[in-house]
Scaffold this active site. Structure first.
Site, short mmCIF file in Angstrom:
data_model
loop_
_atom_site.label_atom_id
_atom_site.label_comp_id
_atom_site.label_asym_id
_atom_site.label_seq_id
_atom_site.Cartn_x
_atom_site.Cartn_y
_atom_site.Cartn_z
N GLU A 115 0.99 -1.12 -0.05
CA GLU A 115 0.02 -0.05 0.06
C GLU A 115 0.91 1.01 -0.07
OE1 GLU A 115 -3.46 0.16 2.78
OE2 GLU A 115 -3.24 -2.09 2.94
N HIS A 231 -8.68 9.42 4.06
CA HIS A 231 -8.30 8.36 3.08
C HIS A 231 -8.52 8.95 1.58
CE1 HIS A 231 -8.02 4.39 0.76
NE2 HIS A 231 -7.69 3.86 1.82
N ARG A 281 -0.59 8.57 2.10
CA ARG A 281 -2.08 8.98 2.01
C ARG A 281 -2.10 10.62 2.20
NH1 ARG A 281 -4.99 4.59 5.76
NH2 ARG A 281 -4.29 3.06 4.12
N HIS A 342 -10.65 9.45 7.74
CA HIS A 342 -10.30 8.06 7.77
C HIS A 342 -9.81 7.60 9.16
CE1 HIS A 342 -9.71 3.86 6.46
NE2 HIS A 342 -8.33 3.93 6.65
N ARG A 377 0.04 8.48 9.24
CA ARG A 377 -0.03 7.17 9.69
C ARG A 377 0.35 6.36 8.46
NH1 ARG A 377 -3.79 2.64 8.90
NH2 ARG A 377 -5.20 4.02 8.66
C1 SIN Z 1 -6.99 0.59 3.12
O1 SIN Z 1 -7.37 -0.74 2.69
O2 SIN Z 1 -6.73 1.40 2.22
C2 SIN Z 1 -7.07 1.14 4.69
C3 SIN Z 1 -6.17 0.33 5.43
C4 SIN Z 1 -5.49 1.39 6.42
O3 SIN Z 1 -6.02 2.23 6.81
O4 SIN Z 1 -4.48 1.21 6.92
#
Ligand code: SIN
Length: 501
Positions: A115, A231, A281, A342, A377
């Site tokens: 991610e 998010h 993010r 988020h 985060r």
């Molecule tokens: C996501 O799946 O994009 C969210 C995961 C997270 O907030 O760490």
């Protein structure tokens, strides 16, 4: 209703609450409190997974530590980050030994995904995009079998009980009717996030900042409240009426999806040439904000058209089906998305054992500030934080609870109860937070919001009302005010706190 006594009171039944309960020595009685249904929590909605360097060799942990620090704008507590990463293997292995299944290859090896902000594939997932749901389901079935654990649902913790500067339990309201005290030698706040203080959020709408509000009234110290993470890719719809937005996991970008503005141009190259769509993010949400501003729109697109729809359906079944319901097929259509609140990166200040600044009170999960997230985060570090710090809290409690005497009862305070509609106040809080304490912030908007929120909070405090809606609204007002105040005080931009003046 009679007052109750327990050894350990855990407020909240998300991942951190359940994992703390499981790690408490079974010779102690544990009471787990759920505001509504036991299965309602943000953890249950978590799609992406659990970030973890799944090996004991600490030399191999360095890149996870560095990615966490870099995503957090180096505003993290490095000791806490190291503690998190070095304890990840043990915590996740314990989860695996409890019977939680993570996705594996045909050869039986764990499948790791990527991610934003991660330099390597290190995120474990379950059921494709149902990680939180599957982990919670398995832990709940274990908790339900433990004789020392009592679960009380539909019961809201209203306020902590404080005697001689230590916490001795909390005042609760069950089913909007019975009002009583639960006394405990140790209390853990595990109430999760604060999404409801904003007009749009990926959180469960029960996330009204209850732990934050309670801890504030008890006198806890808070840190980093200004760092609210948005998010980048919540599903957008012009016609949506719920404040809760459906999350499209960052893991979809981890599997190769692009972002395009409404002119269908990929734009991340302008903001982070190296990491593009997989930048952390804060960078991606701020980039989307800018693109929406420049194109006079309120969404951008997630493009998966170059990816195989069959693979996407298998890898992301929950997302695939929800998008289909909204009329979009992953792999064929552009999916409209926009940022939504988020995660709160700050919270109730704790040490490495999850102890707050008040005796016998612990905080774990999103309501806590452990120092690991810094100013933003790193993706999928939150479920890991729940595991590592809940385990640490339980260990500290197991080692120290014997030294605490049974607590004495206090008088139950009379609180009036009357019919009042708090909906307009909640809407006002959300409107001000969206307008002035969102992705982009300025001095004038923050000062105005702080004034409005202070008035709301003062008025609510003046007129107590023994209802769940009153306490939720008060908690929302206090949480929002703490965020606005911290955001006003921090003049420079850092991570997910972007000040334009
Ligand atoms: C996501 O799946 O994009 C969210 C995961 C997270 O907030 O760490």
């Amino acid at each position: 209703m009679e007052n109750k006594h327990t050894d350990v009171l855990i407020i909240g039944t998300g991942l951190s609450g359940l994992f703390a309960a499981i790690n408490i020595d079974p010779k102690y009685h544990v009471t787990l409190l759920a505001k509504t249904k036991v299965s309602n929590s943000n953890s249950n909605l978590a799609q992406g997974g659990i970030a973890c360097e799944y090996n004991e060799n600490k030399e191999l942990h360095e890149s996870h530590i560095q990615d966490t620090m870099r995503a957090g704008a180096y505003f993290n507590d490095e000791v806490a980050v190291k503690y998190l990463v070095d304890n990840a293997f043990d915590a996740v292995k314990y989860l695996v030994n409890l019977g939680v299944d993570f996705d594996v290859s045909k050869a039986g090896d764990f499948l790791f995904t990527k991610e934003g902000g991660h330099s390597t594939n290190r995120i474990l997932h379950s059921g494709g995009d149902a990680t939180g749901h599957n982990v919670i389901k398995d832990l709940l079935s274990i908790v339900r079998k433990r004789e020392n654990i009592e679960i009380i649902d539909n019961t809201m913790a209203l306020d902590l009980i404080k005697q001689d500067n230590r916490i001795t339990g909390c005042i609760v309201l069950r089913n909007q009717a019975s009002y009583y005290h639960i006394y405990a030698k140790k209390t853990i706040i595990a109430t999760g996030g604060v999404g409801s203080v904003y007009g749009s959020t990926t959180n469960d709408l029960n996330a009204t900042g209850d732990g934050i509000g309670m801890a504030y009234r008890a006198g806890c110290v808070f840190q980093n409240m200004e760092f609210v993470q948005f998010h980048p890719t919540a599903l957008y719809s012009e016609f949506v009426t719920s404040r809760q937005r459906f999350l499209i996991s960052e893991a979809v970008r981890g599997e190769g999806a692009y972002l395009r503005n409404v002119e269908k141009e990929r734009f991340m190259i302008k903001y982070d040439k190296e990491r593009m769509e997989l930048a952390p993010r804060d960078i991606v949400s701020q980039a989307i904000y800018r693109e929406m501003y420049d194109t006079w729109t309120d969404h951008v697109y997630l493009d998966t058209k170059h990816l195989d729809p069959k693979y996407l359906e298998k890898r992301f079944p929950t997302i695939f089906n929800r998008c289909k319901k909204e009329g979009y097929i992953l792999g064929l259509d552009l999916i409209p998305v926009a940022p939504a609140e988020h995660f709160l990166c700050g919270g109730i200040k704790t040490d490495l054992s999850a102890k707050t600044t008040i005796s016998n009170l612990y905080a774990v999960g999103e309501s806590s500030y452990t120092g690991i997230h810094g100013a933003n985060r790193l993706a999928s570090n939150s479920l890991l934080e729940c595991l590592v710090f809940s385990k640490a809290a339980a260990k500290d409690i197991n080692n120290s609870i014997e030294s605490i005497d049974q607590v004495s009862q206090t008088a139950i305070k009379g609180i009036p109860n009357y019919n009042y509609n708090y909906k307009p106040i909640r809407k006002k809080i959300g409107d001000y937070m969206d307008e002035h304490v969102s992705i982009v912030r300025n001095e004038q908007g923050l000062a105005l919001t702080l004034n409005v929120l202070t008035d709301i909070e003062n008025n609510l405090t003046k007129y107590p009302n023994l209802t769940k809606y009153y306490y939720e609204t008060l908690n929302m007002a206090s949480t929002a005010r703490l965020i606005a105040k911290a955001a006003l005080e921090r003049k420079e931009s850092k991570g997910c706190h972007l000040r334009i003046n």
